[in-house]
Design a protein around this motif. Structure first.
Motif, short mmCIF file in Angstrom:
data_model
loop_
_atom_site.label_atom_id
_atom_site.label_comp_id
_atom_site.label_asym_id
_atom_site.label_seq_id
_atom_site.Cartn_x
_atom_site.Cartn_y
_atom_site.Cartn_z
N VAL A 124 0.82 -1.22 0.00
CA VAL A 124 0.00 0.00 0.00
C VAL A 124 0.85 1.27 0.00
CG1 VAL A 124 -2.00 -1.11 1.04
CG2 VAL A 124 -0.25 -0.12 2.52
N GLY A 125 1.98 1.26 0.70
CA GLY A 125 2.84 2.44 0.70
C GLY A 125 3.43 2.70 -0.67
N SER A 126 3.86 1.64 -1.34
CA SER A 126 4.43 1.80 -2.68
C SER A 126 3.37 2.21 -3.70
CB SER A 126 5.09 0.49 -3.12
OG SER A 126 6.18 0.17 -2.28
N ILE A 127 2.16 1.68 -3.56
CA ILE A 127 1.07 2.08 -4.45
C ILE A 127 0.75 3.56 -4.25
CG2 ILE A 127 -1.39 1.76 -4.97
CD1 ILE A 127 -1.01 -1.20 -4.26
N ALA A 128 0.72 4.00 -3.00
CA ALA A 128 0.45 5.41 -2.71
C ALA A 128 1.53 6.30 -3.34
CB ALA A 128 0.39 5.63 -1.20
N ALA A 129 2.79 5.88 -3.21
CA ALA A 129 3.89 6.67 -3.77
C ALA A 129 3.83 6.67 -5.30
CB ALA A 129 5.22 6.12 -3.30
N PHE A 130 3.54 5.51 -5.89
CA PHE A 130 3.47 5.41 -7.35
C PHE A 130 2.33 6.27 -7.89
CE2 PHE A 130 1.86 3.37 -11.22
CZ PHE A 130 3.01 3.33 -11.99
N THR A 131 1.17 6.20 -7.26
CA THR A 131 0.04 7.01 -7.70
C THR A 131 0.35 8.49 -7.57
OG1 THR A 131 -1.50 5.27 -7.01
CG2 THR A 131 -2.42 7.46 -7.37
N GLY A 132 1.00 8.86 -6.46
CA GLY A 132 1.34 10.27 -6.24
C GLY A 132 2.24 10.82 -7.33
N ILE A 133 3.24 10.06 -7.72
CA ILE A 133 4.16 10.58 -8.75
C ILE A 133 3.48 10.61 -10.11
CG2 ILE A 133 5.23 8.39 -9.38
CD1 ILE A 133 6.99 11.77 -8.93
N VAL A 134 2.62 9.64 -10.41
CA VAL A 134 1.91 9.64 -11.69
C VAL A 134 1.01 10.87 -11.79
CG1 VAL A 134 0.12 8.47 -13.03
CG2 VAL A 134 2.01 7.15 -12.08
N PRO A 150 -0.50 -16.47 -3.04
CA PRO A 150 -0.82 -15.83 -1.76
C PRO A 150 -0.64 -14.32 -1.81
CG PRO A 150 0.52 -17.79 -1.41
CD PRO A 150 0.48 -17.56 -2.89
N ALA A 151 -1.54 -13.62 -1.15
CA ALA A 151 -1.51 -12.15 -1.17
C ALA A 151 -0.20 -11.61 -0.61
CB ALA A 151 -2.68 -11.59 -0.38
N PHE A 152 0.39 -12.31 0.35
CA PHE A 152 1.67 -11.87 0.91
C PHE A 152 2.73 -11.77 -0.19
CE2 PHE A 152 5.85 -12.74 2.68
CZ PHE A 152 5.90 -11.89 3.77
N ILE A 153 2.79 -12.78 -1.06
CA ILE A 153 3.79 -12.79 -2.13
C ILE A 153 3.45 -11.77 -3.20
CG2 ILE A 153 4.88 -14.21 -3.90
CD1 ILE A 153 5.60 -14.94 -1.01
N VAL A 154 2.18 -11.71 -3.59
CA VAL A 154 1.76 -10.77 -4.63
C VAL A 154 2.06 -9.33 -4.21
CG1 VAL A 154 -0.23 -9.83 -5.88
CG2 VAL A 154 -0.01 -12.31 -5.57
N THR A 155 1.70 -8.99 -2.99
CA THR A 155 1.88 -7.60 -2.55
C THR A 155 3.34 -7.30 -2.20
OG1 THR A 155 1.25 -8.18 -0.27
CG2 THR A 155 -0.50 -7.44 -1.76
N LEU A 156 4.11 -8.31 -1.80
CA LEU A 156 5.54 -8.11 -1.62
C LEU A 156 6.18 -7.75 -2.96
CD1 LEU A 156 8.07 -8.17 0.15
CD2 LEU A 156 8.23 -10.64 -0.30
#
Length: 432
Positions: A79-89, A129-135
């Motif tokens: 979620v932190g990386s998604i937030a950062a990626f969306t912010g820069i886009v 598993p969501a752990f692997i996908v989101t990692l």
């Protein structure tokens, strides 16, 4: 003695509640009072409360989505990386393509939805598993943020900054307070009274026992008193400040998602999947759809949180979103969610987030260094949960164990035989 038993049984939640089951709220109150004394009254000043609401609203928004992910039996580390990626886009889109800020917000939400669909596909339909996908997503979108932004900061226009750094405007006569904040507080008080009245009327129509009238009056007095106090604090800030726009967004999301998880078939399906995925699927719950939607929803909320943070910071940067997922996960577990899934509430997650936010704020007001703040927060989280688990094993009072017993009574113990027909009161209620 009978009045004391009535008070313990009914004060905070109808005929089956017990005040001990709201131990996390009392913990929050204790932290506030402790730092109010320790900081010589700074904690509850208007300026500090407004700052806390503006600084931590994005983490609480993440906690809403993370609660649904964890209840469904997953975890989201991206979620932190998604937030950062969306912010820069979004920042790049406004800077280089001159996109106005309202469409840019829509663009950010679409980016979040696409990322959520990508991750949801791997979790729900491929079975990773969501752990692997989101990692993997954490690494992928963190790198994407730095690649698009060249590891540099990108400023955003003034209009966009309002969603993160704006406040309710000053309108109407000069009352010494922000009038719009006062109106919101009044509406909240009316809503609380109406809800209590409606609950009592419903119980009478069902020929069920209602709490004594004096209990309802006391409960209303406590809740209205808290709302009035908060309203006056937020409305009484220095001129130009009041309830932050980000706080209003948070309140709207809390109300919407609380209603969804408690009163809709889709919300009950999330709890059913987290409680027993196999039984839920056999009962007709579309397991893949539920898992897909909770991952998609989490990414959309992460995108929104990222845009709010960028708006408050006035620029998007390569360090945005670092460790946000840990704060959101901590808020959910402190708020009473079960690691195994199936249990937890939106309101509990918000309270858990506020505990961490006010702990962090109080330590900073005392001048404690960020290194020590991080260590203290980690130890408090670990010791609080460890002590609670120990007490539960010893048969003593356990905050989390007490909360979970209430959730088992009120939450969906088993999936409905007909997913679309679970409309009876017992099936419809999910602890919130």
């Amino acid at each position: 003695m009978s009045r004391i038993k009535d008070l313990q049984k009914n004060l905070f939640g109808g005929t089956t509640s017990n005040a001990r089951q709201f131990g996390m709220i009392f913990t929050l109150v204790a932290i506030v009072l402790l730092f109010q004394i320790w900081t010589d009254g700074l904690t509850l000043t208007s300026g500090n409360l407004i700052a806390v609401a503006a600084q931590y609203s994005y983490i609480l928004i993440l906690a809403i989505g993370m609660l649904m992910v964890i209840v469904a039996g997953h975890i989201d580390l991206s979620v932190g990386s998604i937030a950062a990626f969306t912010g820069i886009v979004v920042a790049k889109a406004m800077q280089e393509f001159a996109i106005p800020w309202p469409p840019a917000i829509v663009l950010g939400l679409v980016v979040g939805a696409l990322i959520g669909a990508w991750q949801g596909f791997w979790v729900a339909y491929v079975g990773v598993p969501a752990f692997i996908v989101t990692l993997a997503g954490m690494l992928l979108f963190r790198g994407g943020n730095q690649y698009i932004g060249n590891a540099d900061t990108v400023p955003v226009p003034t209009g966009f900054r309002q969603i993160g750094a704006g406040f309710l405007p000053e309108v109407g006569p000069n009352t010494g307070y922000n009038n719009l904040t006062l109106l919101l507080g009044l509406a909240a008080c009316v809503g609380v009274v109406w809800r209590e009245w409606k609950a009592r009327r419903t119980r009478r129509e069902m020929n069920a026992d209602a709490a004594p009238m004096w209990i309802s009056a006391l409960r209303l007095a406590v809740m209205v008193g808290v709302i009035v106090f908060a309203t006056l604090r937020f409305a009484g800030g220095r001129v130009g400040t009041s309830l932050p726009i980000s706080g209003i967004i948070l309140i709207a999301l809390v109300l919407a998602y609380s209603f969804y998880t408690r009163n809709t078939v889709g919300g009950r399906h999330i709890y059913a999947v987290g409680g027993n995925a196999r039984a839920a699927e056999l009962s007709g719950v579309k397991l893949k759809r539920v898992n897909f939607m909770v991952m998609l929803n989490m990414s959309v909320l992460a995108a929104l949180a990222g845009m709010i943070f960028v708006a408050r910071s006035a620029a998007s940067g390569p360090q945005d979103g670092l460790n946000w997922e840990l704060d959101a996960i901590a808020a959910v577990f402190i708020g009473g969610a079960a690691v195994s899934g199936g249990l937890g509430t939106i309101s509990g997650s918000i309270v858990g987030g506020l505990v961490m936010a006010l702990l962090n704020n109080g330590l900073q007001l005392e001048g404690v260094g960020i290194d020590k703040v991080q260590m203290i927060k980690g130890l408090v989280l670990l010791l609080a949960v460890a002590l609670d688990v120990y007490n539960k094993k010893q048969g003593r009072f356990s905050i989390i164990g007490s909360l979970l017993r209430q959730f088992r009574r009120d939450g969906p113990a088993s999936p409905p035989s007909d997913p679309g027909s679970a409309t009876t009161p017992d099936k419809a209620r999910v602890a919130g």
